[in-house]
Design a protein around this motif. Structure first.
Motif, PDB file in Angstrom:
ATOM      1  N   PHE A 214      -2.615   0.372  -4.139  1.00 48.24           N
ATOM      2  CA  PHE A 214      -3.129  -0.694  -3.276  1.00 48.24           C
ATOM      3  C   PHE A 214      -3.070  -1.957  -4.120  1.00 48.24           C
ATOM      4  O   PHE A 214      -4.010  -2.298  -4.806  1.00 48.24           O
TER       5      PHE A 214
ATOM      6  N   TYR B 104     -13.692   0.405   0.661  1.00 44.41           N
ATOM      7  CA  TYR B 104     -13.208   1.544   1.438  1.00 44.41           C
ATOM      8  C   TYR B 104     -14.240   1.972   2.481  1.00 44.41           C
ATOM      9  O   TYR B 104     -13.892   2.394   3.592  1.00 44.41           O
TER      10      TYR B 104
ATOM     11  N   LEU C  53      -3.556   1.963   7.281  1.00 42.58           N
ATOM     12  CA  LEU C  53      -4.499   3.052   7.477  1.00 42.58           C
ATOM     13  C   LEU C  53      -4.480   3.554   8.916  1.00 42.58           C
ATOM     14  O   LEU C  53      -4.494   4.767   9.169  1.00 42.58           O
TER      15      LEU C  53
ATOM     16  N   GLU D 176      -6.348  -6.192   1.853  1.00 44.46           N
ATOM     17  CA  GLU D 176      -7.244  -5.469   2.755  1.00 44.46           C
ATOM     18  C   GLU D 176      -6.707  -5.499   4.188  1.00 44.46           C
ATOM     19  O   GLU D 176      -6.800  -4.502   4.919  1.00 44.46           O
TER      20      GLU D 176
ATOM     21  N   PHE E 172      -3.894  -3.073   4.290  1.00 48.45           N
ATOM     22  CA  PHE E 172      -4.437  -1.724   4.191  1.00 48.45           C
ATOM     23  C   PHE E 172      -4.978  -1.258   5.548  1.00 48.45           C
ATOM     24  O   PHE E 172      -4.791  -0.099   5.950  1.00 48.45           O
ATOM     25  N   GLU E 173      -5.617  -2.167   6.281  1.00 47.92           N
ATOM     26  CA  GLU E 173      -6.169  -1.815   7.581  1.00 47.92           C
ATOM     27  C   GLU E 173      -5.061  -1.402   8.550  1.00 47.92           C
ATOM     28  O   GLU E 173      -5.182  -0.405   9.275  1.00 47.92           O
TER      29      GLU E 173
ATOM     30  N   VAL F 208      -4.034   8.106  -0.478  1.00 44.01           N
ATOM     31  CA  VAL F 208      -3.817   6.673  -0.700  1.00 44.01           C
ATOM     32  C   VAL F 208      -3.748   6.462  -2.208  1.00 44.01           C
ATOM     33  O   VAL F 208      -4.723   6.669  -2.928  1.00 44.01           O
TER      34      VAL F 208
ATOM     35  N   VAL G  10       0.868  -1.178   0.000  1.00 40.57           N
ATOM     36  CA  VAL G  10       0.000   0.000   0.000  1.00 40.57           C
ATOM     37  C   VAL G  10       0.906   1.230   0.000  1.00 40.57           C
ATOM     38  O   VAL G  10       1.935   1.247   0.687  1.00 40.57           O
TER      39      VAL G  10
END
Length: 770
Positions: free
Chosen positions: A694, A736, A714, A707, A710-711, A691, A677
Motif C-alpha cells: 500500500f 484499516y 478493496l 486511501e 485502497f477503498e 493485502v 495497492v
C-alpha cells in the motif's frame, strides 16, 4: 510636484462626480475650522457635471463642519451656515480692507468663492462676522466664536467631557480625553456621528492650543506613544493639526494684508504655537531614535513627521489624495480626501489605471521606468486624473474588501483594518519600502497583514535585523519570513539565521531557491478556486476554498520548517535538495485538494482531470512501471524498517511484479504513478486475499490518494467473496478499521517490529446481490 493640465485637486469621496475640468481646479482649503454658529440658514454649493456651482438657501437642522466637504470633495450638498444675504448685500462692493483687489465683487460672489476655495481673502471683516467668524477690533479674522464654544461645550458634555474641567486639569489629562475622539477613523463616509465627534474633539484641541500654546503643544507631542501602534493615530492627528495651524498663519499673512496683524493676540498665539511645534519636533526626533521599547513602525513615522516640521525633508503634497496606488499587483486603490477610507478599484478600472499611468511621461520619468511607487511620481498624467472618479465609483471600501477574503474573514478585527489603513499611507509605505527595498504590492493581502502584525510589535533593533535579511533576499525573503504566521516569532528568527548563514557561506543562491519555492507554494493559494473547478469539476463553496487554502499554507510552512530543522550545517545541503524536489507546488495544491475532498466524502478518482485508475496482474506490468514501483517502495521503507525486514519485503514485491497471482491497482496522474495497492492470492491465503503493499509516492503523501485508491481496490476484491487478510504497523490499524477491518492479533514479529494482524470478511451473499 508638477502636473500637466489641471493642478492637483482634491478627489471626491465614494459615489460622487468630479468637478468638471472646464472649471477652475479646486484647491483644498488649507484650514478647516471646526464648527460655526447655528443661528443661521445654509448657503449650499452643488457641483454637478458641467454646470457652474449655484448658491441657494435651505434650512439645516444640525451643525456641520463648513469645510468637511473639502476633505472629500463630493457631490453631496456642500454647506456653510451663514445668514441669508439680502438683495442689498448682494449688490455691495465696498472694500473694507485698503488695497482689496476684490473690491468689485458682491457679497454673494465673495461667499461663493470662499466656499469653493476656503481662501479668507475673499471675506471682508464685516462679511466674516455675518458668516459667524470672530473678528477683532483690528479686523483680524479668527475661527472662534462664543456660539462655537458653547456648541462644542454642549456636544462634549454629551460625550462625558466637561470643557471647564478640561482647563482645570493637566494638559496631558485634557488631551488624553480628546485625542481618541479626534483620531478615530471614520470607516464610512455616511457615519456622521463619528465625523462630528472627530471635528468637535479636533476643534477643542485647537481651541486649547490657541489659548495656551505653551502648555498644550508640548503635551500633545509628548502623548505620541512610540511603544504602541496607537502612536500612529496620534502622529496623524498631530500632522493634521500642525498643517492647519501653519496654513492659517499663512492665510492671515498673505490674504489679509492687515497692518494691525502683528499685534493681534489671536495671531501672536498662532505664531507661538508654531515655535512650540518646532521645539517639540526637535524633542520627538531625538526620542524616536532612542526611546527604550520604541516600535519601528511608530518611531519611523515619528521621525518623518519631525523632519518635515523641521524642514529636514521636503514636504510634498499628499499624493494619496490624487493618485491611485497599487494595492497588490494589478489592483489599484485610492484614499478618500480625509484619508480615513480606501476604495479598491474593480478589475476593469484597475486595468485602465495601469494603462493611463504609462502615458505622458517626461524623458526623465521614462528613464526611471513607469513601475515606480506613487509617492515618487513626478507629476500626474491627465489620463489618470480622468479615472479618479471611476476608481471611487467602482471601488469597494477597504473594510468590505478585506472581509471578503476567506483567509482573513475569521481573523479580521476593526483594529487590524484601522492599522492597515495607516500602514498604506504614502509616507508609511515609503518608509517601509525604502528600509526593506521591497514593494508592499508584491505581497498578497494576507501577507501584508501578517507583516503589519509583525511590524507593529517589533522594536527598532529587531526590525533592523529583518531589514538586513530582506535587503539580501528582497521580497522572496520577506514572504518567507512571514511564514512565522503559522508558527511563532522564533521561527522568523530561524529564517533570518538560515538566510544569513547561507549568504556568509556564499550560498545565497541555495537559500534563494528555498525561498523561491516557498513563494511559489504560497502563490498557489490564489489558484484554489479555479483549480477545484478545472481539475475536480466542483463548483467550490467558500468553506472548501478556505480549507484548501489554509492547508496549502500549512504545507508550505511545513516545507520551510523541514528545511530549517536540519540547521545551518553542511549535512543539511543534501536534505534540503531532497525537500526541494518534494515541494512541487502543483502537487501540493493537488494533494491538498484531494485530502479535503476525501475527508468530505466528495473525492471521485474517476472524475479527476488527468488521473487514471488502472488494474494489472503482476506479469503484465511494464518494465518501466516495475522499476518505478520498486523505487517508491525503497524510498518509503528503506529507512523505516530494519535492513533484514526491508530486504525481505523488497524481495516479495520483486517476485509479485512477475507473478500472475498478484493484482496491482495503480493511480496515475499525467502518466506518473502516484500510488498503488497490491493483493496476493498466495498459498497460505487460499481462503482469501492478502493485502500486501500500500504505497504512495512521497511527493503525493498527505493527499489521502492512497486511501482513496485502497477503498476502490478493496471493494473490487471483496466482490470476489473472499476474506481479506493483512499485517500492518499498529499506528496504521485505525486506517484499516475505518474500512471495516478488525485487529485479530498484536505481536512483535521475528524482526523485532510491532505488528497487528487485520482481517475483513466479505459482505453476505444477500448484501453482495444488492
Amino acid at each position: 510636484m508638477k502636473t500637466e493640465g489641471p493642478k492637483f485637486w482634491q478627489p471626491n469621496d465614494k459615489g460622487s462626480k468630479r468637478r468638471s475640468k472646464k472649471q477652475n481646479p479646486v484647491v483644498r482649503p488649507s484650514y478647516n475650522p471646526p464648527f460655526v454658529s447655528k443661528k443661521t440658514t445654509v448657503v449650499s454649493t452643488s457641483v454637478t457635471d458641467e454646470k457652474t456651482p449655484s448658491v441657494s438657501a435651505e434650512p439645516h437642522s444640525k451643525y456641520v463642519n463648513p469645510y468637511k466637504w473639502a476633505d472629500d470633495f463630493n457631490t453631496r450638498t456642500k454647506a456653510i451656515e451663514v445668514r441669508q444675504p439680502t438683495k442689498t448685500q448682494n449688490t455691495e462692493a465696498k472694500a473694507a480692507i485698503p488695497g482689496d483687489s476684490r473690491a468689485h465683487m458682491s457679497e454673494s460672489e465673495r461667499i461663493e468663492e470662499f466656499t469653493e476655495t476656503g481662501n479668507f481673502s475673499y471675506l471682508t471683516p464685516a462679511l466674516a462676522r455675518k458668516l459667524g467668524f470672530a473678528v477683532d477690533e483690528n479686523g483680524v479674522i479668527s475661527l472662534s466664536t462664543e456660539d462655537e464654544d458653547t456648541f462644542r461645550h454642549n456636544e462634549l458634555l454629551k460625550l462625558g467631557i466637561d470643557t471647564g474641567a478640561l482647563r482645570n486639569t493637566s494638559p496631558e489629562s485634557a488631551l488624553v480625553q480628546l485625542i481618541p475622539l479626534a483620531a478615530t477613523r471614520q470607516s464610512s463616509h455616511d457615519d456622521d456621528g463619528v465625523e462630528n465627534r472627530k471635528y468637535i474633539a479636533e476643534g477643542e484641541i485647537l481651541a486649547l492650543i490657541r489659548e495656551h500654546p505653551e502648555k498644550y503643544v508640548h503635551a500633545l507631542f509628548r502623548l505620541i506613544d512610540l511603544r504602541h501602534t496607537a502612536g500612529l493615530q496620534t502622529i496623524a492627528l498631530v500632522d493634521h493639526l500642525t498643517h492647519l495651524i501653519k496654513d492659517h498663519v499663512t492665510q492671515l499673512q498673505e490674504d489679509q494684508q492687515n497692518p494691525h496683524l502683528p499685534k493681534a493676540p489671536y495671531y501672536r498665539n498662532l505664531l507661538k504655537s508654531l515655535d512650540y511645534i518646532m521645539s517639540s519636533a526637535e524633542e520627538l526626533k531625538g526620542r524616536s531614535s532612542s526611546e527604550p521599547g520604541a516600535l519601528y513602525f511608530v518611531s519611523a513615522r515619528a521621525q518623518v513627521l519631525a523632519d518635515e516640521i523641521l524642514a529636514l525633508e521636503p514636504v510634498k503634497q499628499d499624493v494619496d489624495q490624487v493618485i491611485p496606488f497599487e494595492l497588490i499587483k494589478g489592483t489599484y486603490a485610492l484614499f478618500s480626501g480625509d484619508k480615513n477610507r480606501i476604495y479598491v478599484a474593480s478589475r476593469s478600472v484597475s486595468k485602465n489605471v495601469a494603462q493611463a499611468i504609462r502615458t505622458g511621461w517626461t524623458s526623465e520619468f521614462v528613464t526611471r521606468g513607469h513601475d515606480i511607487p506613487s509617492y515618487d511620481y513626478e507629476f500626474v498624467p491627465e489620463a489618470v486624473i480622468d479615472l479618479l472618479d471611476d476608481v471611487l465609483d467602482s471601488g469597494t471600501p477597504i473594510d468590505q474588501y478585506l472581509a471578503s477574503i476567506p483567509a482573513l474573514s475569521e481573523k479580521l478585527t476593526q483594529d487590524m483594518v484601522d492599522e492597515y489603513v495607516l500602514m498604506l499611507d504614502s509616507r508609511m509605505r515609503k518608509i517601509i519600502e525604502t528600509d526593506l527595498n521591497i514593494r508592499l504590492r508584491d505581497l498578497s493581502i494576507p501577507e501584508q497583514l501578517y507583516f503589519l502584525e509583525y511590524a507593529k510589535t517589533t522594536s527598532l533593533g529587531s526590525f533592523a535585523q529583518l531589514s538586513v535579511f530582506v535587503q539580501i533576499y528582497e521580497s522572496l525573503g520577506l514572504r518567507t519570513f512571514l511564514a512565522l504566521e503559522h508558527f511563532d516569532k522564533n521561527f522568523g528568527a530561524d529564517i533570518i539565521e538560515y538566510g544569513n548563514w547561507k549568504d556568509a557561506l556564499g550560498n545565497r543562491d541555495h537559500a534563494d531557491e528555498v525561498f523561491h519555492r516557498f513563494g511559489k507554494l504560497q502563490d498557489k493559494v490564489n489558484e484554489v478556486k479555479e483549480f477545484l473547478v478545472g481539475h475536480f469539476h466542483k463548483s467550490a463553496d467558500k468553506k472548501l476554498i478556505f480549507d484548501v487554502q489554509e492547508y496549502v499554507r500549512k504545507r508550505a510552512a511545513q516545507f520551510l520548517d523541514d528545511v530549517l530543522s536540519h540547521g545551518p550545517s553542511w549535512e543539511s545541503f543534501g536534505k534540503t535538495i531532497e525537500l526541494l524536489k518534494k515541494a512541487d507546488e502543483e502537487v501540493v495544491l493537488f494533494t491538498s485538494a484531494t485530502k479535503l475532498l476525501q475527508k468530505r466524502g466528495e473525492l471521485s478518482l474517476e472524475e479527476i482531470q488527468g488521473v487514471s485508475l488502472e488494474q494489472y496482474e503482476g506479469q503484465t506490468i511494464s518494465e518501466k512501471d516495475r522499476a518505478e514501483m520498486l523505487r517508491i517502495h525503497a524510498e518509503r521503507y528503506r529507512e523505516k524498517y530494519p535492513a533484514d525486514l526491508y530486504e525481505t519485503l523488497h524481495g516479495q514485491l520483486t517476485k509479485a511484479l512477475s507473478d500472475d497471482s498478484s493484482r496491482f491497482y495503480l493511480l496515475r496522474r499525467k502518466g506518473e504513478i502516484v500510488t498503488y495497492v497490491r493483493f496476493d492470492s498466495a498459498e497460505e491465503h487460499k481462503k482469501g486475499a492478502h493485502v500486501a503493499s500500500f504505497m504512495t509516492e512521497s511527493r503525493f503523501a498527505g493527499g489521502n490518494l492512497g486511501e482513496a485508491l485502497f477503498e476502490v481496490a478493496l471493494q473490487r476484491e471483496l466482490a470476489q467473496g473472499k476474506t481479506i487478510y493483512g499485517e500492518c504497523d499498529p499506528p496504521l490499524a485505525s486506517l484499516y478499521e475505518r474500512h471495516g477491518f478488525k485487529v485479530v492479533r498484536k505481536y512483535v514479529d521475528a524482526h523485532g517490529v510491532p505488528t497487528s494482524d487485520i482481517e475483513l470478511a466479505p459482505p453476505s451473499s444477500s448484501s453482495a446481490a444488492v
